[in-house]
Design a protein around this motif. Structure first.
Motif, PDB file in Angstrom:
ATOM      1  N   VAL A 206      90.594  72.143  -5.754  1.00 52.82           N
ATOM      2  CA  VAL A 206      90.380  71.656  -4.394  1.00 52.82           C
ATOM      3  C   VAL A 206      90.062  72.815  -3.454  1.00 52.82           C
ATOM      4  N   GLN A 207      90.743  73.944  -3.621  1.00 52.60           N
ATOM      5  CA  GLN A 207      90.443  75.099  -2.774  1.00 52.60           C
ATOM      6  C   GLN A 207      89.008  75.575  -2.980  1.00 52.60           C
ATOM      7  N   ASP A 208      88.553  75.643  -4.228  1.00 52.03           N
ATOM      8  CA  ASP A 208      87.165  76.028  -4.495  1.00 52.03           C
ATOM      9  C   ASP A 208      86.193  75.032  -3.875  1.00 52.03           C
ATOM     10  N   PHE A 209      86.495  73.747  -4.039  1.00 53.14           N
ATOM     11  CA  PHE A 209      85.639  72.692  -3.495  1.00 53.14           C
ATOM     12  C   PHE A 209      85.583  72.781  -1.970  1.00 53.14           C
ATOM     13  N   ALA A 210      86.732  72.975  -1.330  1.00 53.50           N
ATOM     14  CA  ALA A 210      86.787  73.070   0.134  1.00 53.50           C
ATOM     15  C   ALA A 210      86.042  74.311   0.632  1.00 53.50           C
ATOM     16  N   ARG A 211      86.226  75.432  -0.046  1.00 56.29           N
ATOM     17  CA  ARG A 211      85.543  76.671   0.339  1.00 56.29           C
ATOM     18  C   ARG A 211      84.029  76.482   0.247  1.00 56.29           C
ATOM     19  N   GLN A 212      83.585  75.870  -0.843  1.00 55.76           N
ATOM     20  CA  GLN A 212      82.157  75.657  -1.045  1.00 55.76           C
ATOM     21  C   GLN A 212      81.604  74.558  -0.133  1.00 55.76           C
TER      22      GLN A 212
ATOM     23  N   GLY B 224      82.372  74.624   2.991  1.00 56.28           N
ATOM     24  CA  GLY B 224      82.238  75.282   4.281  1.00 56.28           C
ATOM     25  C   GLY B 224      83.507  75.427   5.095  1.00 56.28           C
ATOM     26  N   PHE B 225      84.662  75.148   4.522  1.00 56.06           N
ATOM     27  CA  PHE B 225      85.908  75.282   5.265  1.00 56.06           C
ATOM     28  C   PHE B 225      86.336  76.747   5.324  1.00 56.06           C
ATOM     29  N   PRO B 226      86.860  77.179   6.465  1.00 58.64           N
ATOM     30  CA  PRO B 226      87.344  78.559   6.575  1.00 58.64           C
ATOM     31  C   PRO B 226      88.620  78.764   5.758  1.00 58.64           C
ATOM     32  N   ASP B 227      88.955  80.023   5.497  1.00 62.25           N
ATOM     33  CA  ASP B 227      90.082  80.357   4.624  1.00 62.25           C
ATOM     34  C   ASP B 227      91.401  79.724   5.054  1.00 62.25           C
TER      35      ASP B 227
ATOM     36  N   GLY C   3      94.847  73.268   0.202  1.00 62.65           N
ATOM     37  CA  GLY C   3      95.443  73.549  -1.104  1.00 62.65           C
ATOM     38  C   GLY C   3      96.928  73.227  -1.136  1.00 62.65           C
ATOM     39  N   MET C   4      97.642  73.583  -0.084  1.00 60.37           N
ATOM     40  CA  MET C   4      99.080  73.288  -0.022  1.00 60.37           C
ATOM     41  C   MET C   4      99.331  71.781   0.022  1.00 60.37           C
TER      42      MET C   4
END
Length: 154
Positions: A35-41, A43-46, A53-54
């Protein structure tokens, strides 16, 4: 074609992702990373990627531990969908389900040291929307939404 979670290049092109996870604690780490990889890709900021992810971690822990009770015959479904304005995460277990009204308020003084109820509190804090309902014939579905940041927020 291999089995298991999609590789990173597959996720980069995806607008949706659907996987079945085993009812193990290892699946919690797998779901959080995916999910973190998907969200990052998407366009979500860190900071948002970490919060998302949490929230997923807490929800999948609940699905594995409380929903499916580590039953190896039961699976956890993880569905991700990214649109221009939001990320939608759907997690389903195959357990008995629960009534949200029965979950104790983790901020109440008598519950501060209890081990239950904090996960839902964190999910609500980290996500913009949270919806839960029982599935038929059994199981629970959690739907979480994180709105995409506006350009001013970035």
């Amino acid at each position: 074609m291999g089995f298991g979670p999609p590789s990173l290049p597959d996720m980069a092109a995806a607008k949706t992702l659907q996987v079945q996870l085993e009812s193990t604690l290892e699946s919690v780490d797998t779901a959080e990373e995916m999910v973190q990889d998907f969200a990052r890709q998407s366009g979500f900021p860190d900071d948002d990627v970490h919060r998302i992810g949490m929230a997923v971690r807490e929800s999948v822990v609940n699905a594995v531990v409380h929903g499916n009770a580590f039953n190896s015959h039961k699976k956890v479904s993880l569905d991700l969908s990214s649109a221009a304005d939001r990320l939608t995460i759907r997690i389903q277990d195959q357990g008995a389900g629960f009534d949200l009204d029965d979950v104790p308020n983790p901020l109440a003084e008598e519950n501060l040291l209890r081990k239950t109820g904090r996960g839902l509190f964190l999910i609500r804090a980290f996500m913009d929307e949270l919806h839960m309902h029982r599935l038929s014939p059994g199981g629970m579905e959690v739907v979480m939404v994180k709105n995409s940041p506006t350009k001013e927020e970035l």
